[in-house]
Design a protein around this motif. Structure first.
Motif, PDB file in Angstrom:
ATOM      1  N   LEU A   1      -1.297  36.838  -6.728  1.00 37.12           N
ATOM      2  CA  LEU A   1      -2.683  37.114  -6.978  1.00 37.12           C
ATOM      3  C   LEU A   1      -3.656  36.660  -5.622  1.00 37.12           C
ATOM      4  CD1 LEU A   1      -4.912  38.440  -8.899  1.00 37.12           C
ATOM      5  CD2 LEU A   1      -4.869  36.064  -9.953  1.00 37.12           C
ATOM      6  N   ILE A   2      -3.246  35.477  -5.428  1.00 36.66           N
ATOM      7  CA  ILE A   2      -3.963  34.904  -4.283  1.00 36.66           C
ATOM      8  C   ILE A   2      -3.947  35.669  -2.826  1.00 36.66           C
ATOM      9  CG2 ILE A   2      -4.232  32.927  -2.742  1.00 36.66           C
ATOM     10  CD1 ILE A   2      -3.377  31.161  -5.255  1.00 36.66           C
ATOM     11  N   ALA A   3      -2.551  36.182  -2.703  1.00 37.99           N
ATOM     12  CA  ALA A   3      -2.650  36.898  -1.592  1.00 37.99           C
ATOM     13  C   ALA A   3      -3.228  38.298  -1.733  1.00 37.99           C
ATOM     14  CB  ALA A   3      -0.891  37.072  -1.223  1.00 37.99           C
TER      15      ALA A   3
ATOM     16  N   SER B   1      -7.401  41.545   0.031  1.00 38.25           N
ATOM     17  CA  SER B   1      -8.855  42.663  -0.216  1.00 38.25           C
ATOM     18  C   SER B   1     -10.005  41.986   0.487  1.00 38.25           C
ATOM     19  CB  SER B   1      -8.972  42.607  -1.852  1.00 38.25           C
ATOM     20  OG  SER B   1     -10.068  43.130  -2.021  1.00 38.25           O
ATOM     21  N   ALA B   2     -10.029  40.901   0.570  1.00 36.55           N
ATOM     22  CA  ALA B   2     -11.267  40.065   1.192  1.00 36.55           C
ATOM     23  C   ALA B   2     -11.412  40.650   2.676  1.00 36.55           C
ATOM     24  CB  ALA B   2     -11.267  38.774   0.988  1.00 36.55           C
ATOM     25  N   LEU B   3     -10.142  40.577   3.354  1.00 42.08           N
ATOM     26  CA  LEU B   3     -10.070  41.246   4.700  1.00 42.08           C
ATOM     27  C   LEU B   3     -10.914  42.327   5.078  1.00 42.08           C
ATOM     28  CD1 LEU B   3      -6.369  40.038   5.764  1.00 42.08           C
ATOM     29  CD2 LEU B   3      -8.793  39.339   6.774  1.00 42.08           C
ATOM     30  N   GLY B   4     -10.549  43.372   4.029  1.00 43.96           N
ATOM     31  CA  GLY B   4     -11.216  44.606   3.980  1.00 43.96           C
ATOM     32  C   GLY B   4     -12.707  44.571   4.167  1.00 43.96           C
TER      33      GLY B   4
ATOM     34  N   THR C   1       3.475  43.055   6.969  1.00 48.41           N
ATOM     35  CA  THR C   1       3.412  43.780   8.018  1.00 48.41           C
ATOM     36  C   THR C   1       1.951  44.243   8.223  1.00 48.41           C
ATOM     37  OG1 THR C   1       5.645  44.483   8.081  1.00 48.41           O
ATOM     38  CG2 THR C   1       4.176  45.710   9.500  1.00 48.41           C
ATOM     39  N   GLY C   2       1.465  44.653   7.444  1.00 49.89           N
ATOM     40  CA  GLY C   2      -0.084  45.043   7.288  1.00 49.89           C
ATOM     41  C   GLY C   2      -1.048  43.830   7.588  1.00 49.89           C
ATOM     42  N   ILE C   3      -0.648  42.928   6.982  1.00 49.68           N
ATOM     43  CA  ILE C   3      -1.662  41.483   7.350  1.00 49.68           C
ATOM     44  C   ILE C   3      -1.389  41.075   8.736  1.00 49.68           C
ATOM     45  CG2 ILE C   3      -1.955  39.120   6.693  1.00 49.68           C
ATOM     46  CD1 ILE C   3      -3.189  41.390   4.466  1.00 49.68           C
ATOM     47  N   ALA C   4      -0.051  41.131   9.118  1.00 51.45           N
ATOM     48  CA  ALA C   4       0.029  40.517  10.488  1.00 51.45           C
ATOM     49  C   ALA C   4      -0.574  41.203  11.560  1.00 51.45           C
ATOM     50  CB  ALA C   4       1.469  40.688  10.748  1.00 51.45           C
TER      51      ALA C   4
END
Length: 86
Positions: free
Chosen positions: A15-17, A22-25, A83-86
């Motif tokens: 949930l935290i991840a 989502s906050a990055l977007g 991979t998407g976050i990296a």
């Protein structure tokens, strides 16, 4: 199994991840909106031209979301997420 793919002990971390991802977007979208006046001034662009930049960003993001979903189906959700976050 209880119908979930996430063990009970890891649900909080998942949930935290998800919230941070989502906050990055939202942060990305905010940065673009804040940069609009500087883009107009530095590039000498009209409002319509700068809106094309915003539209191009949204279109690219939409395409990558679809590709990310397909990658999640093919390679696994965890691997695609990392991979998407990296």
């Amino acid at each position: 199994a209880n119908g979930t793919f996430c063990p009970r002990t890891r649900r909080r971390y998942v949930l935290i991840a998800a919230i941070l991802a989502s906050a990055l977007g939202f942060i990305d979208g905010s940065v673009l909106a804040i940069a609009m006046p500087a883009l107009r001034e530095n590039l000498g662009a009209s409002l319509a031209e700068v809106q094309w930049i915003s539209n191009a960003y949204a279109l690219t993001l939409s395409a990558l979301i679809l590709a990310g979903g397909a990658a999640g189906d093919r390679f696994g959700l965890r691997r695609a997420f990392v991979t998407g976050i990296a």
